[in-house]
Enzyme design. Structure first.
Site, PDB file in Angstrom:
ATOM      1  N   ASP A  32       0.669  -0.098  14.587  1.00 30.36           N
ATOM      2  CA  ASP A  32       1.181   1.234  14.984  1.00 30.36           C
ATOM      3  C   ASP A  32       0.353   2.372  14.385  1.00 30.36           C
ATOM      4  OD1 ASP A  32       3.085  -0.675  15.585  1.00 30.36           O
ATOM      5  OD2 ASP A  32       4.786   0.443  14.814  1.00 30.36           O
ATOM      6  N   ARG A  39     -13.717 -17.696   4.264  1.00 30.65           N
ATOM      7  CA  ARG A  39     -12.846 -18.099   5.371  1.00 30.65           C
ATOM      8  C   ARG A  39     -13.570 -18.179   6.707  1.00 30.65           C
ATOM      9  NH1 ARG A  39      -7.364 -14.699   3.803  1.00 30.65           N
ATOM     10  NH2 ARG A  39      -6.810 -16.085   2.092  1.00 30.65           N
ATOM     11  N   ALA A  77       0.842  -1.208   0.000  1.00 28.57           N
ATOM     12  CA  ALA A  77       0.000   0.000   0.000  1.00 28.57           C
ATOM     13  C   ALA A  77       0.870   1.248   0.000  1.00 28.57           C
ATOM     14  CB  ALA A  77      -0.929  -0.002   1.214  1.00 28.57           C
ATOM     15  N   GLU A 110      -4.263 -20.503   1.257  1.00 30.57           N
ATOM     16  CA  GLU A 110      -5.546 -20.938   0.692  1.00 30.57           C
ATOM     17  C   GLU A 110      -5.352 -21.470  -0.732  1.00 30.57           C
ATOM     18  OE1 GLU A 110      -8.832 -18.438   1.795  1.00 30.57           O
ATOM     19  OE2 GLU A 110      -9.578 -18.430  -0.252  1.00 30.57           O
TER      20      GLU A 110
HETATM   21  C1  FAD Z   1       1.088 -15.166   5.660  1.00 32.16           C
HETATM   22  C2  FAD Z   1       0.181 -14.239   4.900  1.00 32.16           C
HETATM   23  C3  FAD Z   1      -0.168 -14.514   3.595  1.00 32.16           C
HETATM   24  C4  FAD Z   1      -1.019 -13.658   2.891  1.00 32.16           C
HETATM   25  N1  FAD Z   1      -1.328 -13.941   1.600  1.00 32.16           N
HETATM   26  C5  FAD Z   1      -2.145 -13.094   0.912  1.00 32.16           C
HETATM   27  C6  FAD Z   1      -2.463 -13.357  -0.454  1.00 32.16           C
HETATM   28  O1  FAD Z   1      -2.018 -14.332  -1.049  1.00 32.16           O
HETATM   29  N2  FAD Z   1      -3.294 -12.481  -1.084  1.00 32.16           N
HETATM   30  C7  FAD Z   1      -3.804 -11.376  -0.470  1.00 32.16           C
HETATM   31  O2  FAD Z   1      -4.551 -10.627  -1.100  1.00 32.16           O
HETATM   32  N3  FAD Z   1      -3.486 -11.097   0.826  1.00 32.16           N
HETATM   33  C8  FAD Z   1      -2.667 -11.924   1.521  1.00 32.16           C
HETATM   34  N4  FAD Z   1      -2.344 -11.632   2.808  1.00 32.16           N
HETATM   35  C9  FAD Z   1      -2.718 -10.323   3.370  1.00 32.16           C
HETATM   36  C10 FAD Z   1      -1.792  -9.237   2.805  1.00 32.16           C
HETATM   37  O3  FAD Z   1      -0.494  -9.756   2.657  1.00 32.16           O
HETATM   38  C11 FAD Z   1      -1.696  -8.005   3.690  1.00 32.16           C
HETATM   39  O4  FAD Z   1      -2.964  -7.605   4.097  1.00 32.16           O
HETATM   40  C12 FAD Z   1      -1.045  -6.861   2.927  1.00 32.16           C
HETATM   41  O5  FAD Z   1       0.158  -7.277   2.351  1.00 32.16           O
HETATM   42  C13 FAD Z   1      -0.817  -5.668   3.828  1.00 32.16           C
HETATM   43  O6  FAD Z   1      -0.083  -4.723   3.095  1.00 32.16           O
HETATM   44  P1  FAD Z   1       0.146  -3.254   3.667  1.00 32.16           P
HETATM   45  O7  FAD Z   1       0.920  -2.529   2.633  1.00 32.16           O
HETATM   46  O8  FAD Z   1      -1.130  -2.693   4.130  1.00 32.16           O
HETATM   47  O9  FAD Z   1       1.042  -3.487   4.974  1.00 32.16           O
HETATM   48  P2  FAD Z   1       2.456  -4.181   5.206  1.00 32.16           P
HETATM   49  O10 FAD Z   1       2.955  -4.917   4.045  1.00 32.16           O
HETATM   50  O11 FAD Z   1       2.323  -4.906   6.509  1.00 32.16           O
HETATM   51  O12 FAD Z   1       3.425  -2.957   5.398  1.00 32.16           O
HETATM   52  C14 FAD Z   1       3.406  -2.139   6.541  1.00 32.16           C
HETATM   53  C15 FAD Z   1       4.550  -1.159   6.451  1.00 32.16           C
HETATM   54  O13 FAD Z   1       4.450  -0.234   7.503  1.00 32.16           O
HETATM   55  C16 FAD Z   1       5.709  -0.065   8.124  1.00 32.16           C
HETATM   56  N5  FAD Z   1       5.468   0.371   9.500  1.00 32.16           N
HETATM   57  C17 FAD Z   1       4.594  -0.134  10.391  1.00 32.16           C
HETATM   58  N6  FAD Z   1       4.645   0.548  11.541  1.00 32.16           N
HETATM   59  C18 FAD Z   1       5.581   1.510  11.372  1.00 32.16           C
HETATM   60  C19 FAD Z   1       6.104   2.536  12.202  1.00 32.16           C
HETATM   61  N7  FAD Z   1       5.685   2.715  13.466  1.00 32.16           N
HETATM   62  N8  FAD Z   1       7.063   3.332  11.699  1.00 32.16           N
HETATM   63  C20 FAD Z   1       7.525   3.159  10.437  1.00 32.16           C
HETATM   64  N9  FAD Z   1       7.066   2.208   9.602  1.00 32.16           N
HETATM   65  C21 FAD Z   1       6.106   1.402  10.076  1.00 32.16           C
HETATM   66  C22 FAD Z   1       6.357  -1.423   7.981  1.00 32.16           C
HETATM   67  O14 FAD Z   1       7.755  -1.337   8.116  1.00 32.16           O
HETATM   68  C23 FAD Z   1       5.932  -1.796   6.571  1.00 32.16           C
HETATM   69  O15 FAD Z   1       6.781  -1.199   5.645  1.00 32.16           O
HETATM   70  C24 FAD Z   1      -1.527 -12.514   3.528  1.00 32.16           C
HETATM   71  C25 FAD Z   1      -1.202 -12.244   4.848  1.00 32.16           C
HETATM   72  C26 FAD Z   1      -0.373 -13.106   5.544  1.00 32.16           C
HETATM   73  C27 FAD Z   1      -0.108 -12.823   6.985  1.00 32.16           C
END
Ligand code: FAD
Length: 561
Positions: free
Chosen positions: A209, A274, A14, A243
Site C-alpha cells: 500500500d 539466498r 519500522a 533459514e
Molecule cells: C515468514 C517471514 C519470516 C521472516 N524472518 C525474518 C528474520 O528472521 N529476520 C529478518 O531480518 N527478516 C525476516 N523477515 C523479513 C522481515 O520480517 C520484514 O521485512 C520486516 O518485518 C518488515 O517490517 P516493516 O516494519 O517494514 O513492515 P511490517 O511489519 O509488514 O508492517 C507494516 C505495517 O504497515 C501497516 N499498513 C500497511 N498498509 C497500511 C495501510 N494502507 N493503512 C494502514 N496501515 C497499513 C500494517 O498494518 C503494519 O502495521 C521475514 C519475513 C517473513 C515473511
C-alpha cells in the site's frame, strides 16, 4: 481533525521504532495500522537479527558480507551505517526486555545465517519478530505523546498548497468513517508487497500500500525488480521454513540423494546467499532432479532433536500441520518461494524520499542496504536502524515548522471511490479472481528465472488486470469491518507494485542478485551497476531514470560462495 508533528503509517517494527524515536525527539506522534500493531507482518520474522557484537567479529565484516550479498548493488554508505549501529541497537533491545537466546555460559547466543562470514544472528527461538514487536509495543504504550490509530486504513496521502505532504486520508475499519489526519511529516512504514505473488511467505496484509501511495504522490521507486525468492518454502502454500534451520545445520538434497549445493557453492554450501541457493534448487527441479511435486528436500534431522525442539519449535509445528511431516525424523519437501522485496520507495539514510514532508522506512523503503539480494536477518536490522533514524529526523523537521493545511480534494475523492465500489453492481470480476491471476502470473513469469518474452506477457496481463480492477465487484455493502472493500483498494495498490516490478525487470538487461535474466545471464557492471528509478508520469507506463550506486571501500568483484 487530528494533528501531529509526525504521522507514522504502519506499526510493524519500522513504524514502531520510528514512532518511539520521534516521540523521544519531542514530537507529538500518530501511528496508524490497518491491523492491531502486534499482528503486523514483522510478527512472522523467525530466524533473527544480525549484529557484529562478538569481539572476534567486526562491523566491517558484516558490511562486506552485506555488500557482497547485495551483488554490489547496495549503497555502501547506508550499509556501513546499518552495520556500525547494529550492536548498540541489539543491546538496546535486550535492555528493553527482548529475551534473546543465551548460551550455556549465559552469553547472548548466535546462529549462522546465509552469506555471513561469522555467526552473528541473534534470536529468540524462531519467534524473533514476535518478541521484538511485543517489547516495542510495550514502549509505545508508555508514551502519552503517541496516539495509536489501530485498525485504521490509509487510502491516500494529502498535500498542502505548496505541494508538501501534509497528512493522510484514513478510514476507520471498525465503522467505515473517514478522517484526514494532518501532520508536518509523514513516515511510510507499510511493509512489503509479497501478496502480488502466489504463493508467498508474506501475510495477507502485505499488499504494497505505502509503496503505491508514495509512487502515486510522485516519489521514485528504486530497484523494484529485486524480489527475493527464499530457498525454503512449502510448495503450494508458501509457508516459510526459516533459514535458521540451515543455520543450525540442515542440508539440501535432490531426489537422487545428492547434496547438490556442492556443485553451486562448494564453500558455503546451504549457507550461500539466498539468490544463489534458490537458483540452485530451481535448476535441480527444472532439470528433472527434483521430486514429482516440484520440490527438493531439506533434511533437518541433521540437527539434534533436542536442539530442534528448543530452537526451531515453530517449524516443527509448520511441518506437522501443513506438510504432515515430522521434521525431527524425516526430510521436508521445499522449494523457492516469494519472500521479500529489496526495492521500494527511494530514500536517503534519514528516510527522506525527496518529496517534501514524506519519509519511508522498513521493507517499503529502498536505501538501498540490500541491493540485489538481502541477507537473512538483515531486514529486522534495517527496519530498526532506519526506522529510528527516520523518526528522529522527522521529529526535528516537524517540531520546527507550523502545522500545514491540507489543500486538496483527496478526502472527497477517496470517499467517492469507496462508495462507488460498495454500490457497484456485481457484473465485474471478483477481487479474489483478479488477485489469483496476478499472483500466478507473477510467480510463473517474474520469479527466479526471467526473460523478455515472459516479462512482456506478465506486463500485458498486469495492464489488463489494471483495467479490470476498475469494475471489480464485492459482496459486502456494509460499513463495519468491510474487509471486502479494503481488498479492492489493496488490489489496486498491488497492481501498481506489480507493474513497477515487471517494468524494472524488463529494464535491467543483466543478471544480478535476485534478478536472473536467462537472455542476459551475466552481471554487467559496465552498463548496469546503477539503480533503476521508476516515477509515475500520468501516462501508460512509468518514467525510467538511473542513479549511481554509492561505493565506499568495496570495489565490485566476482561473487563466489
Ligand atoms: C515468514 C517471514 C519470516 C521472516 N524472518 C525474518 C528474520 O528472521 N529476520 C529478518 O531480518 N527478516 C525476516 N523477515 C523479513 C522481515 O520480517 C520484514 O521485512 C520486516 O518485518 C518488515 O517490517 P516493516 O516494519 O517494514 O513492515 P511490517 O511489519 O509488514 O508492517 C507494516 C505495517 O504497515 C501497516 N499498513 C500497511 N498498509 C497500511 C495501510 N494502507 N493503512 C494502514 N496501515 C497499513 C500494517 O498494518 C503494519 O502495521 C521475514 C519475513 C517473513 C515473511
Amino acid at each position: 481533525m487530528p494533528q501531529h508533528d509526525v504521522l507514522v503509517i504502519g506499526a510493524g517494527l519500522a513504524g514502531q521504532r520510528a514512532a518511539l524515536a520521534a516521540a523521544e525527539g519531542g514530537a507529538s506522534v500518530g501511528i496508524i495500522s490497518k491491523v492491531h500493531p502486534v499482528r503486523s507482518h514483522s510478527n512472522a520474522a523467525a530466524g533473527g537479527i544480525n549484529a557484529a557484537l562478538n569481539v572476534e567479529d567486526s562491523w566491517e565484516s558484516h558490511a562486506y558480507d552485506t555488500v557482497k550479498g547485495s551483488d554490489y548493488l547496495g549503497d555502501q554508505d547506508a550499509i556501513e551505517i546499518m552495520c556500525r549501529e547494529a550492536p548498540d541497537e541489539v543491546l538496546h533491545l535486550e535492555h528493553l526486555g527482548v529475551t534473546f537466546h543465551r548460551d550455556d555460559e549465559g552469553r547472548l547466543g548466535t546462529r549462522a545465517f546465509g552469506g555471513a562470514s561469522a555467526a552473528r544472528t541473534y534470536y529468540v527461538a524462531d519467534i524473533t519478530g514476535q518478541a521484538l514487536l511485543h517489547v516495542l509495543y510495550e514502549q509505545l504504550m508508555k508514551f502519552d505523546a503517541i496516539d495509536r490509530y489501530e485498525e485504521w486504513f490509509t487510502t491516500a496521502l494529502v498535500r498542502d498548497e505548496s505541494g508538501r505532504i501534509a497528512g493522510a486520508v484514513t478510514r476507520n475499519i471498525r465503522d467505515g468513517s473517514f478522517e484526514v489526519i494532518t501532520a508536518k511529516a509523514v513516515i511510510l512504514a507499510t511493509g512489503g508487497n509479497g501478496q502480488i505473488f502466489d504463493p508467498t511467505t508474506n501475510a495477507l496484509i502485505c499488499t504494497g500500500d505505502g509503496i503505491a501511495m508514495a509512487y502515486r504522490a510522485g516519489a521514485p521507486l528504486m530497484d523494484m525488480e529485486m524480489v527475493q525468492y527464499h530457498p525454503t518454502t512449502l510448495a503450494g502454500i508458501g509457508l516459510l521454513i526459516t533459514e535458521g534451520a540451515r543455520g543450525e545445520g540442515a542440508q539440501l538434497y535432490n531426489a537422487e540423494g545428492e547434496r547438490f549445493m556442492e556443485k553451486y557453492a562448494p564453500s558455503k554450501m546451504e549457507l550461500a546467499s539466498r539468490d544463489v541457493v534458490s537458483r540452485a534448487e530451481q535448476t535441480e527441479i527444472d532439470e528433472g532432479r527434483g521430486f514429482p511435486d516440484g520440490t527438493v528436500a531439506l533434511d533437518i534431522t541433521k540437527v539434534p532433536r533436542a536442539r530442534i525442539l528448543q530452537a526451531l519449535r515453530e517449524i516443527v509445528n509448520v511441518g506437522r500441520d501443513f506438510a504432515g511431516t515430522d521434521i525431527t525424523r524425516e526430510p521436508i519437501h521445499i522449494k523457492p518461494g516469494n519472500h521479500y522485496v529489496m526495492g521500494g520507495i527511494r530514500t536517503d539514510v534519514n528516510g527522506e524520499t525527496g518529496v517534501p514532508g514524506l519519509y519511508a522506512a522498513g521493507e517499503c523503503a529502498c536505501l538501498s542496504v540490500h541491493g540485489g539480494n538481502r541477507l537473512g536477518a538483515n531486514s529486522l536490522l534495517d527496519t530498526l536502524i532506519f526506522g529510528r533514524r527516520a523518526g528522529a529526523h522527522a521529529a526535528t523537521e516537524g517540531r520546527a515548522m507550523a502545522m500545514p493545511k491540507p489543500a486538496g480534494s483527496e478526502l472527497g475523492r477517496e470517499q467517492e471511490l469507496i462508495a462507488g465500489i460498495i454500490s457497484r453492481d456485481r457484473s465485474g470480476r471478483r477481487v479474489s479472481e483478479i488477485k489469483a491471476e496476478l499472483g500466478k502470473t507473477m510467480d510463473a513469469d517474474c520469479s527466479v528465472f526471467r526473460d523478455e518474452n515472459r516479462l512482456r506477457g506478465a506486463l500485458e496481463t498486469v495492464k489488463r488486470l489494471q483495467e479490470e480492477v476498475e469494475t471489480v465487484s464485492i459482496d459486502d455493502r456494509g460499513s463495519v469491518f468491510n474487509q471486502d472493500v479494503l481488498g479492492a483498494l489493496e488490489l489496486k495498490f498491488m497492481l501498481d507494485n506489480a507493474e513497477c516490478i515487471v517494468m524494472g525487470a524488463l529494464e535491467r538487461r543483466e543478471s544480478r542478485g535476485a534478478q536472473y535474466r536467462t537472455d542476459f545471464p551475466e552481471r554487467n557492471d559496465e552498463q548496469w551497476l546503477k539503480h533503476i528509478n521508476l516515477t509515475v508520469n500520468g501516462g501508460d507506463i512509468p518514467d525510467v531514470s538511473y542513479s549511481e550506486v554509492t561505493l565506499t571501500q568495496w570495489e565490485p568483484e566476482e561473487r563466489k560462495y
